[in-house]
Design a protein around this motif. Structure first.
Motif, PDB file in Angstrom:
ATOM      1  N   MET A  22      -3.037   4.718   7.010  1.00 24.91           N
ATOM      2  CA  MET A  22      -2.617   3.535   7.753  1.00 24.91           C
ATOM      3  C   MET A  22      -2.244   2.435   6.778  1.00 24.91           C
ATOM      4  SD  MET A  22      -4.875   1.074  10.241  1.00 24.91           S
ATOM      5  CE  MET A  22      -4.875   2.209  11.604  1.00 24.91           C
ATOM      6  N   THR A  23      -1.088   1.782   7.020  1.00 28.91           N
ATOM      7  CA  THR A  23      -0.648   0.646   6.229  1.00 28.91           C
ATOM      8  C   THR A  23      -0.581  -0.573   7.122  1.00 28.91           C
ATOM      9  OG1 THR A  23       0.698   2.078   4.831  1.00 28.91           O
ATOM     10  CG2 THR A  23       1.214  -0.256   4.793  1.00 28.91           C
ATOM     11  N   THR A  24      -1.151  -1.678   6.677  1.00 32.27           N
ATOM     12  CA  THR A  24      -1.213  -2.868   7.503  1.00 32.27           C
ATOM     13  C   THR A  24      -0.817  -4.089   6.695  1.00 32.27           C
ATOM     14  OG1 THR A  24      -3.081  -1.877   8.646  1.00 32.27           O
ATOM     15  CG2 THR A  24      -2.636  -4.189   9.089  1.00 32.27           C
ATOM     16  N   PRO A  25       0.191  -4.864   7.183  1.00 33.20           N
ATOM     17  CA  PRO A  25       0.512  -6.111   6.498  1.00 33.20           C
ATOM     18  C   PRO A  25      -0.558  -7.142   6.764  1.00 33.20           C
ATOM     19  CG  PRO A  25       1.841  -5.886   8.478  1.00 33.20           C
ATOM     20  CD  PRO A  25       1.043  -4.612   8.337  1.00 33.20           C
ATOM     21  N   PRO A  26      -0.745  -8.117   5.868  1.00 33.07           N
ATOM     22  CA  PRO A  26      -1.747  -9.154   6.094  1.00 33.07           C
ATOM     23  C   PRO A  26      -1.318 -10.087   7.210  1.00 33.07           C
ATOM     24  CG  PRO A  26      -0.430  -9.689   4.165  1.00 33.07           C
ATOM     25  CD  PRO A  26      -0.005  -8.311   4.616  1.00 33.07           C
ATOM     26  N   PRO A  27      -2.266 -10.816   7.826  1.00 39.12           N
ATOM     27  CA  PRO A  27      -1.888 -11.801   8.830  1.00 39.12           C
ATOM     28  C   PRO A  27      -0.932 -12.819   8.236  1.00 39.12           C
ATOM     29  CG  PRO A  27      -4.264 -11.499   8.791  1.00 39.12           C
ATOM     30  CD  PRO A  27      -3.715 -10.787   7.588  1.00 39.12           C
ATOM     31  N   SER A  28       0.026 -13.278   9.026  1.00 43.16           N
ATOM     32  CA  SER A  28       0.933 -14.322   8.558  1.00 43.16           C
ATOM     33  C   SER A  28       0.176 -15.637   8.614  1.00 43.16           C
ATOM     34  CB  SER A  28       2.165 -14.384   9.447  1.00 43.16           C
ATOM     35  OG  SER A  28       1.794 -14.457  10.801  1.00 43.16           O
ATOM     36  N   THR A  29       0.011 -16.268   7.487  1.00 42.15           N
ATOM     37  CA  THR A  29      -0.881 -17.419   7.416  1.00 42.15           C
ATOM     38  C   THR A  29      -0.277 -18.524   6.578  1.00 42.15           C
ATOM     39  OG1 THR A  29      -1.951 -16.727   5.373  1.00 42.15           O
ATOM     40  CG2 THR A  29      -2.844 -15.845   7.409  1.00 42.15           C
ATOM     41  N   PRO A  30      -0.769 -19.745   6.753  1.00 45.60           N
ATOM     42  CA  PRO A  30      -0.486 -20.782   5.779  1.00 45.60           C
ATOM     43  C   PRO A  30      -1.160 -20.405   4.459  1.00 45.60           C
ATOM     44  CG  PRO A  30      -1.389 -21.702   7.814  1.00 45.60           C
ATOM     45  CD  PRO A  30      -1.587 -20.218   7.868  1.00 45.60           C
ATOM     46  N   VAL A  80      -5.562  -2.231  -1.719  1.00 46.02           N
ATOM     47  CA  VAL A  80      -5.023  -3.560  -1.447  1.00 46.02           C
ATOM     48  C   VAL A  80      -3.848  -3.762  -2.399  1.00 46.02           C
ATOM     49  CG1 VAL A  80      -5.511  -6.032  -1.425  1.00 46.02           C
ATOM     50  CG2 VAL A  80      -7.300  -4.396  -0.799  1.00 46.02           C
ATOM     51  N   THR A  81      -2.639  -3.879  -1.861  1.00 47.23           N
ATOM     52  CA  THR A  81      -1.470  -4.013  -2.723  1.00 47.23           C
ATOM     53  C   THR A  81      -1.250  -5.467  -3.110  1.00 47.23           C
ATOM     54  OG1 THR A  81       0.126  -4.289  -0.913  1.00 47.23           O
ATOM     55  CG2 THR A  81      -0.401  -2.040  -1.585  1.00 47.23           C
ATOM     56  N   ILE A  82      -0.648  -5.639  -4.256  1.00 45.16           N
ATOM     57  CA  ILE A  82      -0.324  -6.964  -4.779  1.00 45.16           C
ATOM     58  C   ILE A  82       1.179  -7.021  -4.998  1.00 45.16           C
ATOM     59  CG2 ILE A  82      -0.733  -8.632  -6.628  1.00 45.16           C
ATOM     60  CD1 ILE A  82      -3.378  -7.155  -7.178  1.00 45.16           C
ATOM     61  N   ASP A  83       1.799  -8.005  -4.397  1.00 45.73           N
ATOM     62  CA  ASP A  83       3.239  -8.172  -4.492  1.00 45.73           C
ATOM     63  C   ASP A  83       3.529  -9.546  -5.095  1.00 45.73           C
ATOM     64  OD1 ASP A  83       5.958  -8.166  -4.231  1.00 45.73           O
ATOM     65  OD2 ASP A  83       6.007  -8.176  -2.045  1.00 45.73           O
ATOM     66  N   ARG A  84       3.993  -9.544  -6.353  1.00 50.95           N
ATOM     67  CA  ARG A  84       4.279 -10.789  -7.068  1.00 50.95           C
ATOM     68  C   ARG A  84       3.090 -11.749  -7.060  1.00 50.95           C
ATOM     69  NH1 ARG A  84       9.923 -11.417  -4.004  1.00 50.95           N
ATOM     70  NH2 ARG A  84       8.590 -10.410  -2.481  1.00 50.95           N
ATOM     71  N   GLY A  85       1.928 -11.178  -7.294  1.00 49.37           N
ATOM     72  CA  GLY A  85       0.717 -11.968  -7.427  1.00 49.37           C
ATOM     73  C   GLY A  85       0.037 -12.345  -6.133  1.00 49.37           C
ATOM     74  N   GLU A  86       0.591 -11.927  -4.988  1.00 45.60           N
ATOM     75  CA  GLU A  86       0.001 -12.267  -3.696  1.00 45.60           C
ATOM     76  C   GLU A  86      -0.433 -11.016  -2.949  1.00 45.60           C
ATOM     77  OE1 GLU A  86       2.666 -14.685  -1.478  1.00 45.60           O
ATOM     78  OE2 GLU A  86       2.530 -16.388  -2.854  1.00 45.60           O
ATOM     79  N   LEU A  87      -1.343 -11.224  -1.995  1.00 44.89           N
ATOM     80  CA  LEU A  87      -1.839 -10.124  -1.179  1.00 44.89           C
ATOM     81  C   LEU A  87      -0.703  -9.491  -0.387  1.00 44.89           C
ATOM     82  CD1 LEU A  87      -4.311  -8.583   0.048  1.00 44.89           C
ATOM     83  CD2 LEU A  87      -4.354 -10.353   1.805  1.00 44.89           C
ATOM     84  N   GLY A  88      -0.571  -8.170  -0.504  1.00 40.80           N
ATOM     85  CA  GLY A  88       0.440  -7.443   0.242  1.00 40.80           C
ATOM     86  C   GLY A  88      -0.202  -6.584   1.317  1.00 40.80           C
ATOM     87  N   CYS A  89       0.378  -5.419   1.560  1.00 42.32           N
ATOM     88  CA  CYS A  89      -0.148  -4.511   2.567  1.00 42.32           C
ATOM     89  C   CYS A  89      -1.474  -3.912   2.120  1.00 42.32           C
ATOM     90  CB  CYS A  89       0.848  -3.387   2.850  1.00 42.32           C
ATOM     91  SG  CYS A  89       2.397  -3.957   3.551  1.00 42.32           S
ATOM     92  N   VAL A  90      -2.256  -3.493   3.108  1.00 38.13           N
ATOM     93  CA  VAL A  90      -3.522  -2.814   2.833  1.00 38.13           C
ATOM     94  C   VAL A  90      -3.455  -1.431   3.455  1.00 38.13           C
ATOM     95  CG1 VAL A  90      -6.015  -2.831   3.226  1.00 38.13           C
ATOM     96  CG2 VAL A  90      -4.817  -4.965   2.708  1.00 38.13           C
ATOM     97  N   MET A  91      -3.827  -0.405   2.687  1.00 40.05           N
ATOM     98  CA  MET A  91      -3.761   0.987   3.132  1.00 40.05           C
ATOM     99  C   MET A  91      -5.142   1.611   3.087  1.00 40.05           C
ATOM    100  SD  MET A  91      -0.317   1.864   1.028  1.00 40.05           S
ATOM    101  CE  MET A  91      -0.777   0.695  -0.229  1.00 40.05           C
ATOM    102  N   ARG A  92      -5.374   2.550   3.980  1.00 38.12           N
ATOM    103  CA  ARG A  92      -6.696   3.165   4.066  1.00 38.12           C
ATOM    104  C   ARG A  92      -6.582   4.650   4.337  1.00 38.12           C
ATOM    105  NH1 ARG A  92     -10.631   5.377   7.145  1.00 38.12           N
ATOM    106  NH2 ARG A  92      -8.904   5.957   8.515  1.00 38.12           N
TER     107      ARG A  92
END
Length: 355
Positions: A1-9, A40-52
């Motif tokens: 399962m791949t899940t994008p993080p919540p869209s947040t400020p 936990v993926t990192i995309d350009r220094g920020e939290l990306g998708c999470v896979m399990r």
């Protein structure tokens, strides 16, 4: 399962703090993982998708698959978290965790992704104990997942957080008694699921309106009878009805419609429940609920691997496509509704929190 993080400020969220990072995992996955390998993926220094993936004696194929997903999602690097209750009192397991880390390093490197760190934790809960998977000596306690900034963001996004993956699966788990009863009725139906028989606009309009009425009924706590559920299943067998109803995911009655799709997914038999599962997945994905979208698509593709919309949504989810891109697909539903003369609820105004 791949899940994008919540869209947040922007939050003061540090990927280098293992206790905080592990505490944030349930907010992204949508449930508390057990016996799992989480990347936990990192995309350009920020939290990306999470896979399990579930832990298994041989993780080779699963790690290879997760590495491919991480690369497809555009990750620069990943942080691995092994969730294993045995880790707190099984120092003999250390060799296994080190071997798993080495396998991760090799598979990720093969697709151009770096493994930044690997941690082992006994439980993803406040006070859970974590340590390095490679024996580096670092260790600590997990922060409170309920106090994670990402948990607050997930709630604001309208996502429910589940205590386990099994609790999440309850949303779509079929009722065998209801399914058997419905199957006898549907066996006499003239329209098979996936049928392409051309029908008059008036018939399509009536089926769409019946779905709208049923959604309001479910929202009011009044479950439709089995004859009405059969009628809804027959309506979803018509591609024009089904494609029109995708628009409800971005309308003002999105929550009511999603409750109806979940009800149909639990009560309809195979293969009739597939269309309800895909509608549920589209609705969940549109509002940023990757976990519910993921399990719904998994069930739909298991029943019908060639389902075009399910396959497309699954590919988008696995690659980390944002919900706002998915919502664009709903515009087709509004065009179809106009063609058959049915009035759909107005479109919602999506703010930043919605993705």
């Amino acid at each position: 399962m791949t899940t994008p993080p919540p869209s947040t400020p922007h939050f003061d969220f540090h990927l280098s703090n293992p206790g905080a990072l592990i505490a944030a995992i349930p907010a992204v996955l949508g449930f508390v993982p057990h016996r799992s390998l989480v990347l936990v993926t990192i995309d350009r220094g920020e939290l990306g998708c999470v896979m399990r993936a579930d832990l298994a004696d041989d993780m080779t194929d699963r790690i290879e698959y997760l590495a491919d997903l991480a690369a497809a999602a555009g990750a620069d690097a990943v942080i691995a978290v092994v969730v294993d209750a045995a880790s707190s009192d099984c120092r003999a397991c250390d060799d296994r965790y080190r071997d798993l880390t080495l396998l991760l390093v090799d598979e990720l490197a093969a697709v151009g992704v770096e493994l930044c760190a690997a941690h082992v934790v006994d439980q993803v809960a406040a006070g859970g104990f974590w340590r390095c998977a490679d024996g580096c000596g670092e260790e600590g306690r997990v922060d409170d997942p309920g106090a994670s900034p990402l948990a607050a963001a997930a709630v604001l996004d309208g996502r429910r957080l589940y205590g386990s993956r099994d609790e999440l699966l309850q949303v779509i788990r079929p009722d065998p008694v209801a399914g058997a009863s419905m199957k006898r009725k549907l066996a006499l139906a003239a329209r098979p699921p996936g049928g392409a028989v051309s029908r008059p606009d008036a018939d399509v309009r009536r089926d769409v309106e019946a779905a709208l009425t049923a959604a309001q009924q479910v929202a009011a706590g009044d479950q439709p009878g089995r004859d009405e559920l059969v009628r809804l299943a027959l309506g979803l067998a018509d591609p024009r009805v089904r494609d029109t109803l995708y628009a409800l995911a971005v309308g003002e009655c999105a929550e009511q419609a999603e409750s109806l799709w979940a009800l149909l997914a639990r009560n309809l038999p195979e293969p009739w429940r597939v269309e309800a599962l895909v509608l549920l997945a589209f609705s969940a994905y549109s509002r940023g609920d990757g976990p519910l979208a993921g399990v719904s698509l998994e069930a739909a593709l298991r029943s019908r691997p060639t389902h075009r919309m399910a396959g497309m949504l699954d590919t988008a989810l696995q690659s980390g496509m944002r919900p706002d891109r998915i919502r664009e697909l709903a515009l087709t539903g509004y065009r179809l509704a106009e063609q058959v003369g049915v009035q759909l609820p107005p479109r919602r105004t999506w703010g930043r929190r919605a993705g």
